[in-house]
Design an enzyme around this catalytic site. Structure first.
Site, PDB file in Angstrom:
ATOM      1  N   HIS A 152       2.877   3.106  -8.905  1.00  0.00           N
ATOM      2  CA  HIS A 152       2.720   1.666  -9.163  1.00  0.00           C
ATOM      3  C   HIS A 152       3.953   1.131  -9.902  1.00  0.00           C
ATOM      4  O   HIS A 152       4.447   0.050  -9.614  1.00  0.00           O
ATOM      5  CB  HIS A 152       1.455   1.390  -9.982  1.00  0.00           C
ATOM      6  CG  HIS A 152       0.186   1.766  -9.269  1.00  0.00           C
ATOM      7  ND1 HIS A 152      -0.045   1.443  -7.950  1.00  0.00           N
ATOM      8  CD2 HIS A 152      -0.925   2.434  -9.679  1.00  0.00           C
ATOM      9  CE1 HIS A 152      -1.241   1.903  -7.584  1.00  0.00           C
ATOM     10  NE2 HIS A 152      -1.786   2.509  -8.613  1.00  0.00           N
TER      11      HIS A 152
ATOM     12  N   LEU B 100      10.257 -21.349  -4.543  1.00  0.00           N
ATOM     13  CA  LEU B 100       9.354 -20.367  -3.918  1.00  0.00           C
ATOM     14  C   LEU B 100       8.081 -20.279  -4.747  1.00  0.00           C
ATOM     15  O   LEU B 100       8.142 -20.311  -5.975  1.00  0.00           O
ATOM     16  CB  LEU B 100      10.041 -18.990  -3.895  1.00  0.00           C
ATOM     17  CG  LEU B 100       9.172 -17.784  -3.526  1.00  0.00           C
ATOM     18  CD1 LEU B 100       8.852 -17.772  -2.035  1.00  0.00           C
ATOM     19  CD2 LEU B 100       9.876 -16.466  -3.878  1.00  0.00           C
TER      20      LEU B 100
ATOM     21  N   ASP C 210       0.836  -1.204   0.000  1.00  0.00           N
ATOM     22  CA  ASP C 210       0.000   0.000   0.000  1.00  0.00           C
ATOM     23  C   ASP C 210       0.869   1.250   0.000  1.00  0.00           C
ATOM     24  O   ASP C 210       1.973   1.253   0.547  1.00  0.00           O
ATOM     25  CB  ASP C 210      -0.909  -0.033   1.256  1.00  0.00           C
ATOM     26  CG  ASP C 210      -2.058   0.939   1.150  1.00  0.00           C
ATOM     27  OD1 ASP C 210      -2.297   1.477   0.047  1.00  0.00           O
ATOM     28  OD2 ASP C 210      -2.725   1.174   2.169  1.00  0.00           O
TER      29      ASP C 210
HETATM   30  C1  FPP Z   1      -1.738   0.035  -3.463  1.00  0.00           C
HETATM   31  O1  FPP Z   1      -1.295   1.371  -3.417  1.00  0.00           O
HETATM   32  C2  FPP Z   1      -1.165  -0.707  -4.593  1.00  0.00           C
HETATM   33  C3  FPP Z   1      -1.875  -1.362  -5.568  1.00  0.00           C
HETATM   34  C4  FPP Z   1      -3.342  -1.385  -5.596  1.00  0.00           C
HETATM   35  C5  FPP Z   1      -1.238  -2.045  -6.698  1.00  0.00           C
HETATM   36  C6  FPP Z   1       0.047  -2.777  -6.438  1.00  0.00           C
HETATM   37  C7  FPP Z   1       0.707  -3.101  -7.716  1.00  0.00           C
HETATM   38  C8  FPP Z   1       2.038  -3.095  -7.971  1.00  0.00           C
HETATM   39  C9  FPP Z   1       3.049  -2.805  -6.955  1.00  0.00           C
HETATM   40  C10 FPP Z   1       2.536  -3.345  -9.346  1.00  0.00           C
HETATM   41  C11 FPP Z   1       2.576  -4.699  -9.910  1.00  0.00           C
HETATM   42  C12 FPP Z   1       2.876  -5.805  -9.000  1.00  0.00           C
HETATM   43  C13 FPP Z   1       3.121  -7.083  -9.369  1.00  0.00           C
HETATM   44  C14 FPP Z   1       3.183  -8.092  -8.290  1.00  0.00           C
HETATM   45  C15 FPP Z   1       3.311  -7.574 -10.741  1.00  0.00           C
HETATM   46  P1  FPP Z   1      -2.397   2.519  -3.503  1.00  0.00           P
HETATM   47  O2  FPP Z   1      -2.592   2.863  -4.943  1.00  0.00           O
HETATM   48  O3  FPP Z   1      -3.642   2.092  -2.808  1.00  0.00           O
HETATM   49  O4  FPP Z   1      -1.712   3.685  -2.754  1.00  0.00           O
HETATM   50  P2  FPP Z   1      -2.423   4.844  -1.886  1.00  0.00           P
HETATM   51  O5  FPP Z   1      -3.060   4.169  -0.715  1.00  0.00           O
HETATM   52  O6  FPP Z   1      -1.278   5.725  -1.492  1.00  0.00           O
HETATM   53  O7  FPP Z   1      -3.416   5.533  -2.760  1.00  0.00           O
END
Ligand code: FPP
Length: 249
Positions: free
Chosen positions: A38, A132, A21
């Protein structure tokens, strides 16, 4: 000295789950669009994979896209799906090199075709690896998973496969998308939020929770080791009293 040296190798978790997050807030702080965060988050995924190898972890589950995430602006959802496709195909050689098996939990059928195809191809190519399990929770929500399990169990009872008295914890676990995967011993959530957000609700019954203020794109190998050291400082009692635990050691 790395925190890795302080970790007791006899008492490491075998399964770590992470709620990644803070990508959006990280990007905003730098004056960028959320997708920028992201993209940087992928580097943190690489970091935890390196740490997982050092720790000889067996399962790493990452909450990459929840069923609720579809409610985000279309541009962000499309960007996240593109990033998933790009990341899975880009990282595939590394998965082969390290004998990492890619798995997915969630409603995979509900993903866009390009994403589903890339994922299925990578899962097929890596299915025999045993170092893994990298488990991506995609289009996942725990209530969706539990609801499906309840429906299947109800039908199997109706069909006379077993009776309601034969419904055990193990039988329920076997009807979840995590069937065959041991429950996580450690769940990490980044970005300072203290919520579970519909993630692995059944599976985390006895899991240790570690919350860190670090935003996901800033999460390093050392942050993962810190979480493991925190885990090792806890006494896991599973409903028993302290003396019973010490005696059984
Ligand atoms: C949450 O941060 C993150 C996500 C919903 C997406 C996570 C995805 C990645 C790290 C990229 C791809 C990963 C893989 C495993 C291939 P948020 O957007 O909710 O952040 P905020 O709370 O600050 O708004």
């Amino acid at each position: 000295m790395s925190l890795l040296d302080k970790i007791d190798r006899q008492n490491t978790p075998k399964h770590i789950a992470i709620i990644m997050d803070g990508n959006g807030r990280w990007a905003k702080k730098q004056g960028h669009m959320r997708l920028y965060g992201h993209n940087f988050g992928v580097e943190s995924v690489r970091n935890v994979l390196k740490a997982a190898k050092e720790l000889n972890l067996k399962h790493l589950t990452l909450y990459a896209f929840s069923t609720e995430n579809w409610n985000r602006p279309k541009e962000e959802v499309d960007g996240l799906m593109d990033l998933l496709v790009k990341t899975i195909s880009g990282e595939l050689p590394k998965l082969h090199e390290n004998k990492v098996r890619l798995r997915a939990i969630g409603d995979i059928e509900g993903l866009p075709e390009a994403c589903r195809n890339e994922l299925q191809e990578a899962m097929e190519q890596t299915k025999n690896y045993e170092n893994l399990d990298l488990i991506l929770a995609l289009n996942y929500s725990s209530r969706w998973e539990i609801k499906n399990a309840v429906k299947k169990i109800a039908k199997e009872v109706k069909d006379g496969i077993y009776t309601e008295n034969e419904i055990t914890d193990d039988l329920i676990s076997d009807h979840l998308t995590t069937k065959g995967i041991s429950d996580p011993e450690l769940l990490i959530r980044t970005s300072g939020e203290h919520r579970i957000s519909n993630f692995l609700l059944w599976q985390i019954a006895y899991c240790e929770l570690h919350f860190t203020p670090v935003l996901w794109p800033d999460f390093t190998q050392e942050d993962l080791y810190k979480a493991v050291l925190d885990y090792q400082s806890r006494e896991r009692r599973f409903g028993m009293v302290s003396e019973q635990i010490t005696k059984s050691l």
